[in-house]
Enzyme design. Structure first.
Site, PDB file in Angstrom:
ATOM      1  N   ASP A 144      -2.284  -5.094   1.437  1.00 23.51           N
ATOM      2  CA  ASP A 144      -1.757  -6.139   2.324  1.00 23.51           C
ATOM      3  C   ASP A 144      -1.794  -5.765   3.797  1.00 23.51           C
ATOM      4  OD1 ASP A 144       0.311  -4.291   2.396  1.00 23.51           O
ATOM      5  OD2 ASP A 144       1.853  -5.669   1.665  1.00 23.51           O
ATOM      6  N   GLN A 201       0.832  -1.210   0.000  1.00 27.62           N
ATOM      7  CA  GLN A 201       0.000   0.000   0.000  1.00 27.62           C
ATOM      8  C   GLN A 201       0.864   1.255   0.000  1.00 27.62           C
ATOM      9  OE1 GLN A 201      -2.500  -1.769   3.472  1.00 27.62           O
ATOM     10  NE2 GLN A 201      -3.956  -0.572   2.268  1.00 27.62           N
TER      11      GLN A 201
END
Length: 268
Positions: free
Chosen positions: A238, A78
């Site tokens: 994630d 991210q």
């Protein structure tokens, strides 16, 4: 039928094949490099990410028919910034989560928006070089020609989903990690984006991570070995995927555990 999961990490793509009941069958990793610089740079080549996904997909599905894959879903790093032009081509290397060169831009945003706490209340995050907003501001200030040509800014998994389906989108978890997200109304925060000096139209649509976002195109099928028309699930970032599936699953959805990650993939 089978489910295919991709986890795009900092050093490689982990592709894992599951039976539709959730039984893990096979897992492979295709590596790609991260390019670090002396000023806090941490970047990756989008084409190398795509090549790794193609390689891992072919390896992990070598013993089955592509038509037996019910769905493919994604998770990935991210807080990134991948700039695409109007034709969907990357304009520069991806700036990843570990890149910390945008301290100046984070401070500028905090000042423009009315202080750290105002930013935190609106977005759920305090200004930081870690977030996509500051990274995209850095591009605008230091590479204005790149920013001007950028039609859409995406996260890691979203770029791969785009390559597979042709659709530009992100999910709520990745949107919230950019610091350009309105946590109260679950949409892009236009006032935040404006204060950062960025353009709303350069941010993608936000969709549910558990949704089938599209289907594998003919060109993507030729590169990955997936069957044309295979359902592609958007997935989630994630850092937050372990919260997906904790409750309120829709009928027909299976929770897939991928190491420390978990997300929903539709079987139809």
């Amino acid at each position: 039928m089978y489910l295919l999961a991709h986890d795009l990490g900092t050093s490689g793509d982990k592709a894992t094949l599951f039976h539709e009941d959730g039984t893990l069958l096979k897992s492979v990793v295709a590596d790609y490099p991260t390019y670090y610089g002396i000023h806090g740079e941490a970047e990756q080549e989008p084409q190398e990410l795509w090549a790794a996904v193609c390689q891992a997909t072919r390896q992990v599905t070598a013993d089955i028919s592509p038509k037996e894959i019910a769905a493919v879903a994604f998770t990935g790093t991210q807080n990134g910034c991948i700039c695409l032009d109007k034709d969907g081509n990357p304009l520069r290397r991806a700036i990843i989560w570990a890149d910390v060169r945008a301290d100046k831009q984070a401070d500028e945003f905090a000042a423009a928006y009315g202080g750290v706490e105002a930013c935190h209340q609106r977005t759920g995050k305090r200004p930081s070089a870690s977030f996509s907003l500051a990274k995209f501001m850095w591009v605008r200030e230091n590479e204005p020609e790149i920013y001007a040509k950028t039609a859409c800014m995406l996260q890691t998994k979203d770029y791969i989903v785009y390559r597979l389906t042709g659709r530009l989108a992100t999910d709520y978890s990745d949107a919230s990690s950019t610091q350009a997200y309105d946590i109260a109304n679950r949409c892009w925060a236009e006032d935040v984006i404006r204060a950062a000096g960025l353009d709303m139209e350069k941010f993608p649509e936000i969709c549910e991570g558990a949704a089938v976002i599209g289907h594998c195109t003919q060109s993507a099928s030729q590169e990955t070995g997936l069957a044309e028309g295979t359902p592609i699930v958007l997935g989630a970032g994630d850092g937050t995927t372990c919260n997906l599936g904790a409750g309120g699953q829709e009928e027909g959805a299976v929770t897939i555990n991928l190491g420390t990650s978990a997300f929903l993939a539709y079987t139809t």
